[in-house]
Design a protein around this motif. Structure first.
Motif, mmCIF file in Angstrom:
data_model
loop_
_atom_site.group_PDB
_atom_site.id
_atom_site.type_symbol
_atom_site.label_atom_id
_atom_site.label_comp_id
_atom_site.label_asym_id
_atom_site.label_seq_id
_atom_site.Cartn_x
_atom_site.Cartn_y
_atom_site.Cartn_z
ATOM 1 N N GLN A 232 40.558 42.095 23.162
ATOM 2 C CA GLN A 232 40.165 43.200 24.035
ATOM 3 C C GLN A 232 40.825 43.067 25.399
ATOM 4 N N ILE A 233 40.729 41.884 25.977
ATOM 5 C CA ILE A 233 41.252 41.747 27.347
ATOM 6 C C ILE A 233 42.774 41.775 27.371
ATOM 7 N N GLU A 236 43.706 45.463 27.005
ATOM 8 C CA GLU A 236 43.249 46.371 28.053
ATOM 9 C C GLU A 236 43.773 46.011 29.444
ATOM 10 N N ALA A 237 43.578 44.754 29.824
ATOM 11 C CA ALA A 237 43.854 44.365 31.211
ATOM 12 C C ALA A 237 45.346 44.315 31.546
ATOM 13 N N TYR A 238 46.175 44.259 30.534
ATOM 14 C CA TYR A 238 47.614 44.118 30.809
ATOM 15 C C TYR A 238 48.406 45.399 30.552
ATOM 16 N N LYS A 276 31.975 48.589 32.203
ATOM 17 C CA LYS A 276 32.780 47.386 32.416
ATOM 18 C C LYS A 276 34.203 47.540 31.870
ATOM 19 N N ASN A 277 34.428 48.613 31.114
ATOM 20 C CA ASN A 277 35.785 48.835 30.612
ATOM 21 C C ASN A 277 36.709 49.197 31.776
ATOM 22 N N LEU A 278 37.905 48.614 31.785
ATOM 23 C CA LEU A 278 38.829 48.863 32.896
ATOM 24 C C LEU A 278 39.508 50.215 32.746
ATOM 25 N N LEU B 156 44.330 41.852 39.446
ATOM 26 C CA LEU B 156 43.604 41.913 38.168
ATOM 27 C C LEU B 156 42.262 41.185 38.288
ATOM 28 N N GLN B 159 39.937 43.370 40.123
ATOM 29 C CA GLN B 159 39.539 44.497 39.269
ATOM 30 C C GLN B 159 38.450 44.044 38.275
ATOM 31 N N LEU B 160 38.664 42.857 37.711
ATOM 32 C CA LEU B 160 37.664 42.325 36.775
ATOM 33 C C LEU B 160 36.342 42.044 37.488
ATOM 34 N N HIS B 163 34.390 45.100 38.052
ATOM 35 C CA HIS B 163 33.749 45.562 36.815
ATOM 36 C C HIS B 163 32.769 44.527 36.258
ATOM 37 N N LYS B 164 32.394 43.592 37.128
ATOM 38 C CA LYS B 164 31.423 42.545 36.758
ATOM 39 C C LYS B 164 31.889 41.730 35.552
ATOM 40 N N ARG B 165 33.189 41.467 35.513
ATOM 41 C CA ARG B 165 33.721 40.724 34.362
ATOM 42 C C ARG B 165 34.318 39.387 34.766
#
Lengths: 289, 192
Positions: A232-233, A236-238, A276-278, B156, B159-160, B163-165
């Motif tokens: 997932q990360i 999504e994050a990249y 919490k989804n970016l 990043l 950003q995380l 989003h509480k991550r």
């Protein structure tokens, strides 16, 4: 129905949405996930890479605690934890010498593990215990029209293939279909996301994630559903980094499959960790007929 | 002559063969038929100095340093595709783990490889808390390998956090002392 539950480290922060949504979905289905008290790291690929025996020994602490509490099964949602914990039990049972040594290490903490706890993936529990029919009965707002690529990843079925095909798993597709979504053709569904390589060999990691996104888009997916925190990360994050490196324009929501299932059950978004989804998910979920 | 210089010493060779034998089904790798199914399946083989098949051949021929100083083993992401496909039933991913363990114990790394640093940093964190702290892992990793990378990955991270991550704090688990005892015991047993 109650299951002993092993969340794993990623579920505390980076993938807390997976924790939230798994619990919410379980509750809606009358399943209670009872957290193993004071669990520790499963060992993970990183620990195993440099201190394998030690990683098995500390992983076994979790299994020993579960066994001592009388459990025969424990449920994990992180595919990495799922495979790592099962590896320990499997090797202990195949190799008596290892069983003896791990128990020698555990004895320092007053623990003992006979190798009787089977760790199961939450997806396995949903498909094979709760059952697809029960899942369908709980669908209040089917995800009609949502085109999702079911990205199973690697650790969920390799190397053991306990509940799904090792090279072309389909259980995640079945769950998405039960939720009313369209599981698009996704030939790279069991390909590795790159795992920790995104951090240690970024060039390689970015290319792997890019190929997965590209493949999902090619066959018409508007989003990807995953069953693993690392998948997932990484996907999504990249995405913005991938876009600037390869000149692509991906903006694809990446869900934990439990978030989509929870949406189909019409559970409140906050219980599914959707904020919490970016990459924003509102638009695509609002489009569901 | 050149070939002899590149071959590893008898003692290193023996030490590695012994270490590989200690893992479950530890001698099976010797039955490799050099078919290349592993490399053909591997999603990162294209970036490897030697494919997994070639690593097996190098070790068989006694070129231990050459094998371990290649980037190959640290590019294995542990996806187990080679393991489920190997026609000889060799658990290749496990062999990769055994080689990574051996490389760590003997300090034989490819130049500029950061994967071992990440793995060791991870071990330190688990030994400290019993659980991972992703914020601390990434911070310490970049401080050790590439401080500028920390700056680059800050957006990043933020950003995380928004989003509480992501959290930079982690608490020790209650059974932390037990973890410590298990680790100390494995050390006294000579295992790693």
């Amino acid at each position: 129905m109650e299951y002993l539950y092993y969340p794993g480290c990623s579920l505390e922060y980076t993938s807390s949405a997976y924790n939230d949504s798994s619990k919410a979905v379980a509750k809606a289905l009358g399943v209670e996930l009872k957290e193993l008290e004071d669990w520790n790291c499963c060992g993970s690929t990183a620990y195993m890479s440099v201190k394998e025996f030690m990683s098995f020994a500390i992983a076994a602490r979790n299994l020993a605690m579960a066994e001592m509490q009388g459990y025969k099964e424990m449920v994990a949602v992180c595919s990495g934890c799922f495979t790592t914990l099962n590896k320990v039990t499997r090797y202990m049972n195949l190799h008596p010498e290892m069983k003896k040594e791990i128990n020698e290490a555990l004895s320092a903490a007053g623990l003992k593990y006979d190798g009787t706890v089977m760790v199961r993936h939450f997806l396995d529990v949903l498909v094979n215990d709760t059952g697809i029919d029960a899942v369908k009965k709980n669908v209040k707002k089917p995800l009609t029209g949502l085109k999702a690529a079911a990205y199973s990843g690697c650790q969920i079925s390799r190397p053991y293939g306990t509940f799904d095909n090792k090279e072309f798993p389909t259980k995640l597709d079945e769950i998405l279909t039960a939720a009313g979504a369209e599981a698009t053709y996704f030939p790279l569904k069991a390909r590795c996301c790159g795992g920790m390589l995104m951090t240690t060999s970024e060039e390689v990691g970015l290319k792997m994630a890019k190929e997965l996104l590209e493949c999902a888009v090619k066959y018409g997916a508007e989003c990807i559903a995953t069953a693993c925190p690392l998948c997932q990360i990484n996907l999504e994050a990249y995405q913005s980094k991938i876009n600037s490196k390869f000149g692509t324009n991906f903006n694809m929501p990446i869900f934990f499959f439990t978030q989509l299932l929870g949406k189909a059950f019409d559970l409140p978004s906050d219980n599914l960790g959707l904020r919490k989804n970016l990459i924003p998910t509102e638009k695509i979920l609002a489009g569901v007929k | 002559m050149l070939e002899q210089q590149m071959r590893s010493s008898e003692s290193l060779n023996e030490k590695l063969l012994k270490a590989m034998e200690e893992i479950p089904e530890g001698t099976k790798w010797k039955t490799c038929i050099q078919c290349g199914t592993c490399g053909g399946s591997c999603p990162t083989a294209y970036a490897m100095d030697y494919s997994p098949r070639e690593i097996f051949a190098l070790i068989k021929a006694g070129f231990i340093e050459k094998a371990l100083k290649a980037n190959t083993i640290w590019l294995c992401a542990s996806c187990y595709l080679c393991t489920v496909r190997c026609p000889k039933g060799i658990r290749q991913t496990d062999v990769m783990y055994a080689l990574k363990n051996f490389a760590s114990e003997n300090n034989l790394y490819p130049e500029n490889s950061t994967a071992p640093v990440l793995a060791h940093t991870f071990v330190d964190i688990i030994n400290k808390y019993g659980r991972n702290s992703e914020g601390e892992l990434i911070t310490n990793f970049y401080l050790k390998t590439n401080p500028l990378g920390l700056l680059k990955s800050a957006p990043l991270g933020l950003q995380l956090m928004a989003h509480k991550r992501m959290s930079l704090s982690q608490k020790k688990i209650k059974g932390y002392e037990d973890i410590k005892k298990i680790i100390d015991k494995t050390k006294s047993m000579g295992g790693a």
